[in-house]
Scaffold this motif. Structure first.
Motif, PDB file in Angstrom:
ATOM      1  N   UNK A  44      45.102  51.691  38.358  1.00 14.89           N
ATOM      2  CA  UNK A  44      45.882  50.685  39.088  1.00 14.89           C
ATOM      3  C   UNK A  44      45.551  50.715  40.579  1.00 14.89           C
ATOM      4  N   UNK A  45      45.394  51.919  41.106  1.00 16.45           N
ATOM      5  CA  UNK A  45      45.054  52.051  42.535  1.00 16.45           C
ATOM      6  C   UNK A  45      43.680  51.439  42.821  1.00 16.45           C
ATOM      7  N   UNK A  46      42.731  51.618  41.894  1.00 15.76           N
ATOM      8  CA  UNK A  46      41.401  51.032  42.113  1.00 15.76           C
ATOM      9  C   UNK A  46      41.434  49.510  42.050  1.00 15.76           C
ATOM     10  N   UNK A  47      42.337  48.964  41.242  1.00 16.21           N
ATOM     11  CA  UNK A  47      42.507  47.512  41.240  1.00 16.21           C
ATOM     12  C   UNK A  47      42.864  47.032  42.650  1.00 16.21           C
ATOM     13  N   UNK A  48      43.621  47.848  43.359  1.00 18.96           N
ATOM     14  CA  UNK A  48      44.017  47.501  44.726  1.00 18.96           C
ATOM     15  C   UNK A  48      42.941  47.823  45.751  1.00 18.96           C
ATOM     16  N   UNK A  73      34.556  52.509  47.997  1.00 22.08           N
ATOM     17  CA  UNK A  73      35.726  52.984  48.730  1.00 22.08           C
ATOM     18  C   UNK A  73      36.852  53.124  47.703  1.00 22.08           C
ATOM     19  N   UNK A  74      37.144  54.361  47.366  1.00 19.86           N
ATOM     20  CA  UNK A  74      38.049  54.557  46.228  1.00 19.86           C
ATOM     21  C   UNK A  74      38.902  55.799  46.413  1.00 19.86           C
ATOM     22  N   UNK A  75      39.831  55.959  45.502  1.00 17.83           N
ATOM     23  CA  UNK A  75      40.672  57.139  45.497  1.00 17.83           C
ATOM     24  C   UNK A  75      40.088  58.226  44.621  1.00 17.83           C
ATOM     25  N   UNK A  86      36.358  49.218  37.249  1.00 17.54           N
ATOM     26  CA  UNK A  86      37.591  48.637  37.794  1.00 17.54           C
ATOM     27  C   UNK A  86      37.284  47.708  38.962  1.00 17.54           C
ATOM     28  N   UNK A  87      36.378  48.150  39.842  1.00  9.44           N
ATOM     29  CA  UNK A  87      36.046  47.324  41.004  1.00  9.44           C
ATOM     30  C   UNK A  87      35.304  46.048  40.588  1.00  9.44           C
ATOM     31  N   UNK A  88      34.394  46.184  39.623  1.00 16.66           N
ATOM     32  CA  UNK A  88      33.650  44.985  39.195  1.00 16.66           C
ATOM     33  C   UNK A  88      34.552  43.955  38.538  1.00 16.66           C
ATOM     34  N   UNK A  89      35.514  44.427  37.767  1.00 17.68           N
ATOM     35  CA  UNK A  89      36.420  43.493  37.095  1.00 17.68           C
ATOM     36  C   UNK A  89      37.194  42.670  38.127  1.00 17.68           C
ATOM     37  N   UNK A  90      37.566  43.304  39.224  1.00 18.37           N
ATOM     38  CA  UNK A  90      38.307  42.582  40.258  1.00 18.37           C
ATOM     39  C   UNK A  90      37.377  41.688  41.085  1.00 18.37           C
ATOM     40  N   UNK A  91      36.207  42.209  41.444  1.00 19.39           N
ATOM     41  CA  UNK A  91      35.385  41.554  42.467  1.00 19.39           C
ATOM     42  C   UNK A  91      34.199  40.751  41.950  1.00 19.39           C
ATOM     43  N   UNK A  92      33.714  41.030  40.750  1.00 19.51           N
ATOM     44  CA  UNK A  92      32.456  40.400  40.321  1.00 19.51           C
ATOM     45  C   UNK A  92      32.402  40.287  38.800  1.00 19.51           C
ATOM     46  N   UNK A  93      33.514  39.855  38.212  1.00 22.11           N
ATOM     47  CA  UNK A  93      33.616  39.920  36.746  1.00 22.11           C
ATOM     48  C   UNK A  93      32.647  38.985  36.052  1.00 22.11           C
ATOM     49  N   UNK A 121      43.703  47.032  34.857  1.00 25.52           N
ATOM     50  CA  UNK A 121      43.246  46.372  36.087  1.00 25.52           C
ATOM     51  C   UNK A 121      43.802  44.954  36.187  1.00 25.52           C
ATOM     52  N   UNK A 122      43.710  44.206  35.100  1.00 29.85           N
ATOM     53  CA  UNK A 122      44.115  42.797  35.188  1.00 29.85           C
ATOM     54  C   UNK A 122      45.633  42.646  35.216  1.00 29.85           C
ATOM     55  N   UNK A 123      46.349  43.550  34.562  1.00 24.80           N
ATOM     56  CA  UNK A 123      47.813  43.463  34.616  1.00 24.80           C
ATOM     57  C   UNK A 123      48.307  43.742  36.030  1.00 24.80           C
ATOM     58  N   UNK A 124      47.786  44.798  36.619  1.00 30.24           N
ATOM     59  CA  UNK A 124      48.189  45.134  37.992  1.00 30.24           C
ATOM     60  C   UNK A 124      47.747  44.037  38.953  1.00 30.24           C
TER      61      UNK A 124
END
Lengths: 247, 118
Positions: A44-48, A73-75, A86-93, A121-124
């Motif tokens: 969830x944090x990586x989604x953010x 840039x991650x936790x 997680x990052x690709x799903x948010x930024x470059x799916x 990722x998508x729920x958050x």
């Protein structure tokens, strides 16, 4: 302190939206099918983290995402493949491919774990996007809960479409009987059924943010909404087009 | 679904609203221009979001704004579900779907390969 207390929001927020968000936040920190509670909250944090990740922003501009290397840039708390996914799903799916997922499997990220990760990722993201759309601060992430993962896999799976196994049309039986009625469904509903709870989670959020499955055939005015179906689908279509989603 | 809902409601619309045509969005859809711009700002994460949120709020009121934010947020999720697991369009041979895709020119999107090649 209660999660998603919208009493101080500048606009009245429908109670069913608050309830759907709150319900998901209660499930998020618990052990899932393939990720522990701590890992689920880390996802969830990586989604953010993704929208401001410098590597992701550089990749987004590149002809091919593989052309740009570096570190996200991650936790902490997740393997690199999970952070990247997680990052690709948010930024470059739109540029996720079968080969990308197969390479991740070879690197240790199973398709089951990937599908649960997609669901988180998508729920958050959808809850956060609701807040961002209204100019509200993001809800704080819940504290992870201890416990064992279930490693649950549906009894019936098919690899007839997409990049991952899915419950087939006729597979909504037994433990999966609640997924869809009577053998009638769509690929997007089947998409995450390798981890059935991932579908259950997004379906519950979608029922509040968009429409419940049983209201999908109503093309008139839903009495629980302030916008009619054409207004709803205009928004849906424009968001999909900006994201370059063909589906 | 926009075309289907317009047909069901016997309303003329301009599908180019989906491609960001603000004048097109105003055809047949109440607050269409404001809704389209708000949705676009949410999806593109642009700097005009505050402005477009306020414009929608002033034009249509808070209940419409909240519902619009819900739908936009929902489709931020749905597009990522579809593309992350590479699902194809359910029925590529559907005539109405073919017309809509041609009208919008969306076969240029990278994820079209999940359906065209399927």
């Amino acid at each position: 302190m209660t999660f998603f207390d919208y009493d101080s929001a500048p606009f009245p927020i429908r109670a069913d939206i608050a309830e759907a968000h709150r319900t998901y936040w209660e499930k998020l920190p618990r052990p899932g099918s393939w990720w522990t509670g701590a890992e689920r909250v880390a996802i969830a944090a990586e989604s953010r983290n993704a929208p401001t990740c410098r590597l992701c922003l550089a990749r987004k501009q590149a002809l091919s995402p593989e052309a740009v290397t570096g570190e996200h840039d991650c936790g902490e708390g997740l393997p690199p493949t999970a952070v990247d996914a997680a990052h690709r799903i948010v930024m470059d799916q739109g540029r996720i491919t079968r080969r990308y997922i197969e390479n991740n499997v070879a690197a240790g990220l199973s398709k089951e774990a990937y599908v649960e990760l997609v669901g988180i990722v998508v729920a958050v993201l959808s809850i956060d996007e609701f807040h961002r759309g209204l100019g509200l601060p993001l809800e704080r992430l819940p504290v992870p809960e201890a416990g064992e993962i279930s490693r649950y896999r549906p009894a019936m799976l098919s690899e007839d479409t997409g990049f991952v196994p899915m419950v087939p049309l006729e597979g909504s039986v037994g433990n999966e009987a609640d997924l869809w009625p009577g053998g009638l469904t769509a690929n997007v509903v089947r998409a995450l059924t390798l981890v059935p709870d991932a579908l259950r989670d997004w379906r519950a959020i979608a029922a509040a943010q968009y429409l419940a499955f049983d209201r999908m055939r109503n093309f008139g005015q839903d009495e629980t909404r302030a916008i009619d179906r054409m207004q709803i689908e205009l928004i849906a279509g424009r968001v999909s087009a900006v994201n370059e989603c063909f589906y | 679904m926009l075309r289907v809902s317009a047909m069901q409601n016997a309303t003329e619309i301009d599908l180019q609203a989906i491609n960001g045509d603000a004048d097109g969005a105003a055809v047949g859809i109440e607050f269409g221009r404001e809704l389209m711009r708000f949705a676009e700002s949410v999806a593109s994460r642009d700097e005009a979001l505050d402005q477009h949120r306020q414009a929608l709020l002033e034009a249509a009121g808070p209940a419409v704004l909240v519902d619009a934010a819900g739908v936009a947020a929902n489709f931020q999720r749905m597009v990522r579900i579809a593309d992350s697991v590479g699902i194809p369009v359910d029925n590529m041979s559907n005539e109405l779907g073919q017309q809509v895709r041609a009208e919008l020119g969306i076969e240029r999107f990278p994820s079209a390969g999940n359906s065209v090649a399927a």
